[in-house]
Design an enzyme around this catalytic site. Structure first.
Site, short mmCIF file in Angstrom:
data_model
loop_
_atom_site.label_atom_id
_atom_site.label_comp_id
_atom_site.label_asym_id
_atom_site.label_seq_id
_atom_site.Cartn_x
_atom_site.Cartn_y
_atom_site.Cartn_z
N HIS A 120 -1.37 5.10 11.80
CA HIS A 120 -1.57 6.53 11.61
C HIS A 120 -1.67 6.91 10.13
O HIS A 120 -1.00 6.35 9.28
CB HIS A 120 -0.44 7.32 12.26
CG HIS A 120 0.93 7.00 11.72
ND1 HIS A 120 1.46 7.60 10.60
CD2 HIS A 120 1.88 6.13 12.16
CE1 HIS A 120 2.67 7.13 10.37
NE2 HIS A 120 2.95 6.24 11.30
N ASP A 121 -2.54 7.86 9.86
CA ASP A 121 -2.70 8.47 8.55
C ASP A 121 -3.24 7.53 7.48
O ASP A 121 -3.20 7.85 6.28
CB ASP A 121 -1.38 9.09 8.05
CG ASP A 121 -0.83 10.10 9.03
OD1 ASP A 121 -1.48 11.15 9.20
OD2 ASP A 121 0.24 9.86 9.62
N GLY A 138 1.60 2.76 8.37
CA GLY A 138 1.18 4.14 8.24
C GLY A 138 0.95 4.58 6.80
O GLY A 138 1.59 4.08 5.88
#
Length: 267
Positions: A120-121, A138
């Site tokens: 994520h991200d 992440g």
């Protein structure tokens, strides 16, 4: 549109008419897939995921799945993928989180080999190669034309500068400067030289490569100098060279601390 009869596509998904969808693939609500893509058998594309043109989504991939974050509560976060990517079998790429960018971004022209993972991200640039089972935690940032060797793990929030070459089975807990060759795990991370072959192949001039080599010796091979002294000396002795300025700026803007430990030169 060439869609196999066993594929499952949500009526609210948007799939371009020129895209091919293979047997047992699943494309869920919120997905947008551009022209001339190939979604291979058993691939799953989910969430608010936007995919550009001419991408290949390999078998058994999971693209746009929810982030592996205990704070995530099904918020509407996104994944955006550019054009001309090869995403091979069993790759997983997760959406962003509200506490991060809210979006995971993958650029164009990348090769993501089997079992690679983008968390994520993350922000992944263009023409990046991730070899088999390379993993990004992440919020990782990977600049253009980075090569990450197989079975390499990258800690969350790490940055990898452009044209860096990461050896296989490495473990990255600090930022990796641009233009270098690096390998190792945590406190054994070592920079072993400038990525001369990669820079030549990418059209860097011989003069710029020479100046980067000079900068490498000052920054990585001058243990008597503090980092700030080494950076200042680099700019004073090698002015008016954009790649050198980018290298110095990378160190100056690193929040986690960038790898400076040198190993045996490969040059």
């Amino acid at each position: 549109m060439n869609i196999h009869p066993t594929a499952v596509i949500d009526p609210e998904a948007q799939v371009h008419a020129s895209t091919t969808v293979g047997p047992y693939a699943v494309i869920e609500k919120g997905v947008v897939i551009g022209p001339d893509c190939v979604v291979c058998p058993h691939a799953v594309v989910t969430g608010l995921t936007t995919i550009g043109a001419r991408n290949t989504i390999g078998s058994f991939t999971n693209i746009g799945g929810p982030p592996q974050d205990l704070k995530y509560n099904n918020e509407p976060t996104r994944l955006v993928i550019g054009d001309d990517n090869q995403i091979r079998e069993y790759v997983s790429i997760h959406r962003g989180t509200p506490g991060g960018h809210g979006v995971t971004t993958v650029g164009s022209g990348n090769l993501l080999m089997a079992y690679t993972h983008i968390a994520h991200d993350c922000v992944v640039g263009d023409h990046v190669i991730m070899a088999n089972a390379a993993t990004l935690g992440g919020h990782v940032e990977v600049a253009d034309r980075v090569i990450i060797g197989g079975l390499t793990a990258v800690h969350q929030f790490v940055r990898i500068g452009e044209y860096a070459y990461i050896g296989g089975m490495s473990g990255l807990s600090k930022d990796v400067p641009p233009y270098v060759i690096m390998a190792g795990i945590r406190n054994q991370m070592r920079v072993t030289g400038i990525n001369r072959i990669g820079l030549r192949r990418s059209g860097f001039t011989a003069d710029d490569i020479k100046k980067l080599g000079q900068a490498y010796k000052i920054i990585f091979r001058s243990p008597e100098l503090l980092l700030q002294e080494a950076l200042a000396k680099t700019l004073a002795e090698i002015p008016d060279c954009e790649p050198v300025a980018k290298l110095v700026n990378f160190f100056a803007t690193s929040k986690r601390g960038a790898v400076r430990m040198a190993g045996d030169d490969e040059e």
